[in-house]
Design an enzyme around this catalytic site. Structure first.
Site, mmCIF file in Angstrom:
data_model
loop_
_atom_site.group_PDB
_atom_site.id
_atom_site.type_symbol
_atom_site.label_atom_id
_atom_site.label_comp_id
_atom_site.label_asym_id
_atom_site.label_seq_id
_atom_site.Cartn_x
_atom_site.Cartn_y
_atom_site.Cartn_z
ATOM 1 N N ASN A 86 0.764 -1.003 0.052
ATOM 2 C CA ASN A 86 -0.213 -0.004 -0.006
ATOM 3 C C ASN A 86 0.967 1.361 0.104
ATOM 4 O OD1 ASN A 86 -2.446 -1.302 0.135
ATOM 5 N ND2 ASN A 86 -2.272 -1.691 2.271
ATOM 6 N N GLY A 92 -4.662 2.501 2.278
ATOM 7 C CA GLY A 92 -4.992 1.913 3.569
ATOM 8 C C GLY A 92 -3.566 1.785 4.333
ATOM 9 N N GLN A 93 -2.444 2.444 3.639
ATOM 10 C CA GLN A 93 -1.091 2.440 4.488
ATOM 11 C C GLN A 93 -1.265 3.018 5.954
ATOM 12 O OE1 GLN A 93 2.373 4.097 2.410
ATOM 13 N NE2 GLN A 93 3.721 3.105 4.025
ATOM 14 N N HIS A 99 6.540 -2.355 3.138
ATOM 15 C CA HIS A 99 6.296 -3.823 3.419
ATOM 16 C C HIS A 99 5.602 -4.345 2.279
ATOM 17 C CE1 HIS A 99 3.295 -1.206 5.521
ATOM 18 N NE2 HIS A 99 2.338 -2.292 5.310
ATOM 19 N N HIS A 101 2.875 -7.160 1.893
ATOM 20 C CA HIS A 101 2.091 -8.243 2.616
ATOM 21 C C HIS A 101 2.052 -9.464 1.750
ATOM 22 C CE1 HIS A 101 -0.355 -5.192 4.876
ATOM 23 N NE2 HIS A 101 0.082 -4.386 4.289
HETATM 24 P P1 5GP Z 1 -0.372 -1.350 6.039
HETATM 25 O O1 5GP Z 1 -1.913 -0.858 6.530
HETATM 26 O O2 5GP Z 1 0.625 -0.075 6.290
HETATM 27 O O3 5GP Z 1 -0.299 -1.552 4.592
HETATM 28 O O4 5GP Z 1 0.034 -2.392 6.733
HETATM 29 C C1 5GP Z 1 0.407 -2.504 8.017
HETATM 30 C C2 5GP Z 1 0.263 -3.883 8.568
HETATM 31 O O5 5GP Z 1 1.003 -3.763 9.746
HETATM 32 C C3 5GP Z 1 -1.208 -4.070 9.050
HETATM 33 O O6 5GP Z 1 -1.615 -5.341 8.314
HETATM 34 C C4 5GP Z 1 -1.127 -4.375 10.553
HETATM 35 O O7 5GP Z 1 -1.969 -5.378 10.909
HETATM 36 C C5 5GP Z 1 0.242 -4.673 10.884
HETATM 37 N N1 5GP Z 1 0.578 -4.399 12.067
HETATM 38 C C6 5GP Z 1 0.670 -3.087 12.775
HETATM 39 N N2 5GP Z 1 1.276 -2.897 13.686
HETATM 40 C C7 5GP Z 1 1.866 -4.138 13.874
HETATM 41 C C8 5GP Z 1 2.852 -4.740 15.150
HETATM 42 O O8 5GP Z 1 2.931 -4.196 15.962
HETATM 43 N N3 5GP Z 1 3.119 -5.761 14.619
HETATM 44 C C9 5GP Z 1 3.042 -6.700 13.613
HETATM 45 N N4 5GP Z 1 3.586 -7.909 13.586
HETATM 46 N N5 5GP Z 1 1.971 -6.252 12.613
HETATM 47 C C10 5GP Z 1 1.718 -5.022 12.669
#
Ligand code: 5GP
Ligand code: ZN
Length: 113
Positions: A86, A92-93, A99, A101
């Protein structure tokens, strides 16, 4: 202002690590959206995909190599899986350290929500 994923990569914050090398770590997502939901994170801090520079081309390729290895190890490679990165809030980031997914183990829908 700490970065959550820098802290995980530096082992300053706990996570279920599943892979590590000199360039990247991978760990289980804390809020899984599929039976397999892992994150592949470069050790280098890059806030969004818009900040990926030419000097990062090999690093980003490496993230895909790691993701492929994990997908094979988890037995989802042949069935199929989804890789998502993202970028910025409307995507949704929520964590501003890039990272990938890895999502799999169930049928994915398209278009995504
Ligand atoms: P984004 O929404 O930025 O694409 O993805 C962030 C991801 O990081 C989400 O799926 C969320 O569940 C995960 N996440 C957020 N905080 C933590 C954490 O402290 N530990 C782990 N293992 N995952 C996390
Ligand atoms: Zn970071």
């Amino acid at each position: 202002m700490g970065c959550l994923f820098c802290e995980i990569a530096e082992k300053k914050r706990p996570a279920k690590l599943i892979y590590e090398d000199e360039l990247a770590v991978a760990f289980e997502d804390i809020n899984p959206q599929a039976p397999v939901h892992c994150l592949v994170v470069p050790k280098k801090h890059i806030s969004t995909s818009l900040e990926i520079g030419k000097e990062d081309n090999a690093l980003v390729g490496h993230l895909f190599q790691v993701a492929n290895k994990i997908a094979k190890d988890r037995g989802i490679a042949e069935r199929g899986f989804r890789l998502v990165m993202n970028c910025n809030p409307e995507s949704g980031q929520t964590v501003f350290h890039i990272h990938l997914h890895i999502l799999g183990g169930r049928i994915m829908h398209w278009p995504p929500g």
